[in-house]
Design an enzyme around this catalytic site. Sequence first.
Site, PDB file in Angstrom:
ATOM      1  CD  GLU A  27      -1.301  -0.795   8.689  1.00 40.09           C
ATOM      2  OE1 GLU A  27      -2.522  -0.796   8.924  1.00 40.09           O
ATOM      3  OE2 GLU A  27      -0.685  -1.773   8.246  1.00 40.09           O
TER       4      GLU A  27
ATOM      5  CD  GLU B  56       3.555  11.650  -1.543  1.00 40.13           C
ATOM      6  OE1 GLU B  56       3.876  12.857  -1.475  1.00 40.13           O
ATOM      7  OE2 GLU B  56       2.743  11.196  -2.357  1.00 40.13           O
TER       8      GLU B  56
ATOM      9  CG  PHE C  52      -1.847   1.100   1.402  1.00 39.53           C
ATOM     10  CD1 PHE C  52      -2.846   1.301   0.460  1.00 39.53           C
ATOM     11  CD2 PHE C  52      -1.782   1.949   2.493  1.00 39.53           C
ATOM     12  CE1 PHE C  52      -3.764   2.330   0.610  1.00 39.53           C
ATOM     13  CE2 PHE C  52      -2.692   2.986   2.655  1.00 39.53           C
ATOM     14  CZ  PHE C  52      -3.686   3.171   1.696  1.00 39.53           C
TER      15      PHE C  52
ATOM     16  CD  GLN D 142      14.564  -3.879  34.318  1.00 43.39           C
ATOM     17  OE1 GLN D 142      14.846  -3.310  33.265  1.00 43.39           O
ATOM     18  NE2 GLN D 142      15.263  -3.719  35.418  1.00 43.39           N
TER      19      GLN D 142
ATOM     20  CG  LEU E 109      -1.294   7.335   2.671  1.00 43.52           C
ATOM     21  CD1 LEU E 109      -2.155   8.114   1.683  1.00 43.52           C
ATOM     22  CD2 LEU E 109      -2.158   6.921   3.878  1.00 43.52           C
TER      23      LEU E 109
HETATM   24  N1  COS Z   1     -13.688   6.703   6.807  1.00 44.17           N
HETATM   25  C1  COS Z   1     -14.329   7.409   5.841  1.00 44.17           C
HETATM   26  N2  COS Z   1     -14.095   8.726   5.613  1.00 44.17           N
HETATM   27  C2  COS Z   1     -13.182   9.327   6.390  1.00 44.17           C
HETATM   28  C3  COS Z   1     -12.479   8.673   7.410  1.00 44.17           C
HETATM   29  C4  COS Z   1     -12.763   7.298   7.610  1.00 44.17           C
HETATM   30  N3  COS Z   1     -12.153   6.572   8.554  1.00 44.17           N
HETATM   31  N4  COS Z   1     -11.643   9.525   8.007  1.00 44.17           N
HETATM   32  C5  COS Z   1     -11.807  10.715   7.400  1.00 44.17           C
HETATM   33  N5  COS Z   1     -12.736  10.599   6.414  1.00 44.17           N
HETATM   34  C6  COS Z   1     -13.228  11.643   5.517  1.00 44.17           C
HETATM   35  C7  COS Z   1     -13.772  12.820   6.314  1.00 44.17           C
HETATM   36  O1  COS Z   1     -15.134  12.622   6.643  1.00 44.17           O
HETATM   37  C8  COS Z   1     -13.580  13.963   5.352  1.00 44.17           C
HETATM   38  O2  COS Z   1     -14.610  13.938   4.383  1.00 44.17           O
HETATM   39  P1  COS Z   1     -15.232  15.334   3.818  1.00 44.17           P
HETATM   40  O3  COS Z   1     -14.190  15.877   2.905  1.00 44.17           O
HETATM   41  O4  COS Z   1     -16.472  14.895   3.128  1.00 44.17           O
HETATM   42  O5  COS Z   1     -15.485  16.200   5.018  1.00 44.17           O
HETATM   43  C9  COS Z   1     -12.303  13.610   4.618  1.00 44.17           C
HETATM   44  O6  COS Z   1     -12.121  12.190   4.788  1.00 44.17           O
HETATM   45  C10 COS Z   1     -11.101  14.318   5.201  1.00 44.17           C
HETATM   46  O7  COS Z   1     -11.047  14.023   6.587  1.00 44.17           O
HETATM   47  P2  COS Z   1     -10.376  14.943   7.662  1.00 44.17           P
HETATM   48  O8  COS Z   1     -10.747  16.367   7.442  1.00 44.17           O
HETATM   49  O9  COS Z   1     -10.603  14.348   9.015  1.00 44.17           O
HETATM   50  O10 COS Z   1      -8.833  14.761   7.228  1.00 44.17           O
HETATM   51  P3  COS Z   1      -7.498  15.238   7.913  1.00 44.17           P
HETATM   52  O11 COS Z   1      -6.615  15.716   6.823  1.00 44.17           O
HETATM   53  O12 COS Z   1      -7.772  16.133   9.065  1.00 44.17           O
HETATM   54  O13 COS Z   1      -6.836  13.868   8.454  1.00 44.17           O
HETATM   55  C11 COS Z   1      -6.463  11.945   9.817  1.00 44.17           C
HETATM   56  C12 COS Z   1      -7.476  12.961   9.268  1.00 44.17           C
HETATM   57  C13 COS Z   1      -5.419  12.580  10.738  1.00 44.17           C
HETATM   58  C14 COS Z   1      -7.286  10.956  10.630  1.00 44.17           C
HETATM   59  C15 COS Z   1      -5.772  11.222   8.639  1.00 44.17           C
HETATM   60  O14 COS Z   1      -4.917  12.086   7.942  1.00 44.17           O
HETATM   61  C16 COS Z   1      -4.957  10.022   9.076  1.00 44.17           C
HETATM   62  O15 COS Z   1      -5.501   8.939   9.325  1.00 44.17           O
HETATM   63  N6  COS Z   1      -3.628  10.168   9.156  1.00 44.17           N
HETATM   64  C17 COS Z   1      -2.767   9.052   9.452  1.00 44.17           C
HETATM   65  C18 COS Z   1      -2.376   8.403   8.191  1.00 44.17           C
HETATM   66  C19 COS Z   1      -1.695   7.117   8.434  1.00 44.17           C
HETATM   67  O16 COS Z   1      -2.205   6.252   9.135  1.00 44.17           O
HETATM   68  N7  COS Z   1      -0.545   6.970   7.837  1.00 44.17           N
HETATM   69  C20 COS Z   1       0.199   5.776   8.012  1.00 44.17           C
HETATM   70  C21 COS Z   1       0.781   5.358   6.753  1.00 44.17           C
HETATM   71  S1  COS Z   1      -0.211   4.393   5.785  1.00 44.17           S
HETATM   72  S2  COS Z   1       0.515   2.641   6.139  1.00 44.17           S
END
Ligand code: COS
Length: 386
Positions: free
Chosen positions: A363, A126, A122, A336, A124
Site C-alpha cells: 500500500e 502490475e 483491489f 533479540q 492496482l
Molecule cells: N487524492 C486525490 N488526488 C490525488 C492524490 C490524492 N491522495 N494524490 C495524487 N492525486 C492527484 C494529483 O493531484 C494529480 O492530479 P492532476 O492530474 O489534476 O494534477 C494526479 O492525481 C496525479 O498525481 P501525481 O502527479 O502526484 O502522480 P504521480 O504519478 O507523481 O504519483 C504517487 C504520485 C507517488 C503518490 C502515487 O503514484 C502513489 O501513491 N504511488 C504508490 C502507489 C501504491 O501505494 N501502490 C501500492 C499498491 S496498491 S495496494
Amino acid sequence: MKYELTEQQLMIRDLCRQIANEKIKPVRAHYDETGDFPHEILKVFAQSDLCGLYVEEKYGGLGGGVMDLSIAVEELSKICSGIALSLAATALGTFPIIIFGNEEQKQKYLPRIASGQSMAAFGLTEAHAGSDAGAIATTAKRDGDDYILNGTKQWITNGGEADIYTLIAKTNPAKGPRGASAFIIEKGMPGFTFGKKENKMGIRASATRELVFQDCRVPKANLLGKEGLGFIIAMKTLDMSRPGVAAQALGIAAGALDEAVKYSRERRQFGSAICSFQGVQFMLADMATQVEAARALIYQAARYIDSGAKDISKISAMCKLFASDTAMRVTTDAVQIFGGYGYMREYPVEKMMRDAKITQIYEGTNQIQREVIALNLIKEAAGKKE
Ligand code: COS
C-alpha cells in the site's frame, strides 16, 4: 490506557480479542507453515459480523468507519496478521465502491461484502507499476456498452479468494494517470482468470495472486465514477486504507511486545529473570513507547478520516509509515530478547518479524509515504499567507 472508545468499538475489540485467542492462535502456525487460506476463520469473521464494520447500515453493515476497522485489525494482528489481512484487504477492495460507487453499485455489492458472503480485493499493482502507480499497462477499451480488459495485475491480496475486485485500468493510455479508470470486476467473468500464487516470506495465511485479463468483457455499468477518474480513485482509496495497514503493523508490534515481556519474566540467566536486567528493560521500555505512539497516531488518523475530513493524505501516510517502522523495530527487538529461541519456529516472534516487513512495503512503500507527507507539507506551506 483508555482510548475513549465507543461501546461498539469496545465490543469489537473484545470480540476480536476472543476470536484471535480462541480460534486463530491454535491454527496460526499451521497456516504460516502451509500457506493455505484460512477459510474456517473467515467463516467465523462472517458469523461474528466483522465483515461489514465500515459499511453503512442500509447496506447491511454496522455503520462504523476506519476506526472500527482499525481496532479489529489491530486485535486480530496481535495473534496473526496474515489472517487479519483478509479483512483489511477486503476493506481496501470495498472503499472504491463506498467512496465512488453509485446507488445501484452499492446496493448490488456492499450487502454481499458486509455479510461475509463475498470478499473483495483491489487491483492496482502490475509487474512494472508499483510505486509508479500511474504507469499501469492494463487497458480497458470501450466497445459498445462494454469495456474489454487486457493485462495482468500482480501481488493482489485476496486474489483468487475474493469474488469482487475493484480494478484500475487505462481507458486512455496517452493521458497518463488521467487516462485511468476504475471498474468492478466479478470472479467468473469470461476472460478473467488467476495466475501465479505467491510463496511469501510472511503473512503466509493471506492469498496473494496474479489477476489475468484476456479480452475480459465488463459492462459499462461496472465503471466506478467517470472515465479518467481511476488514478484519483486509487489515491483516495489508499488514503483511506493505509490506517488499516498501520493497524496491522501496530497489532504485530503489540503482539511481539506482549510475548517479549512474558518471556523476559520467565527466562532466567545468571540466576535472575532477564527482565531484571537493565539492558532488557531499556529495550522493553522503548518498544512499549513506540507501540503507544503508533496507536495514538493511528487512532487520531482514523478518527480524522471518519470525521469526513478531506485532507487525509498526510496523516494517513504518517500513521502507515510510523506504525510499520515501529513493527519492524519492535519485532526485531522481540527476537533479540528471546535470543536463540526467538530465531526458532517454535516461538511466535520470528513469524511476527517476517510478517512486519511487508507493512513497510505494501500500500505504498515507506519511501512513497515520506514523499506524500513532504509534498503535502510543501503544499500547505505554499498555501499559507505570510
Ligand atoms: N487524492 C486525490 N488526488 C490525488 C492524490 C490524492 N491522495 N494524490 C495524487 N492525486 C492527484 C494529483 O493531484 C494529480 O492530479 P492532476 O492530474 O489534476 O494534477 C494526479 O492525481 C496525479 O498525481 P501525481 O502527479 O502526484 O502522480 P504521480 O504519478 O507523481 O504519483 C504517487 C504520485 C507517488 C503518490 C502515487 O503514484 C502513489 O501513491 N504511488 C504508490 C502507489 C501504491 O501505494 N501502490 C501500492 C499498491 S496498491 S495496494
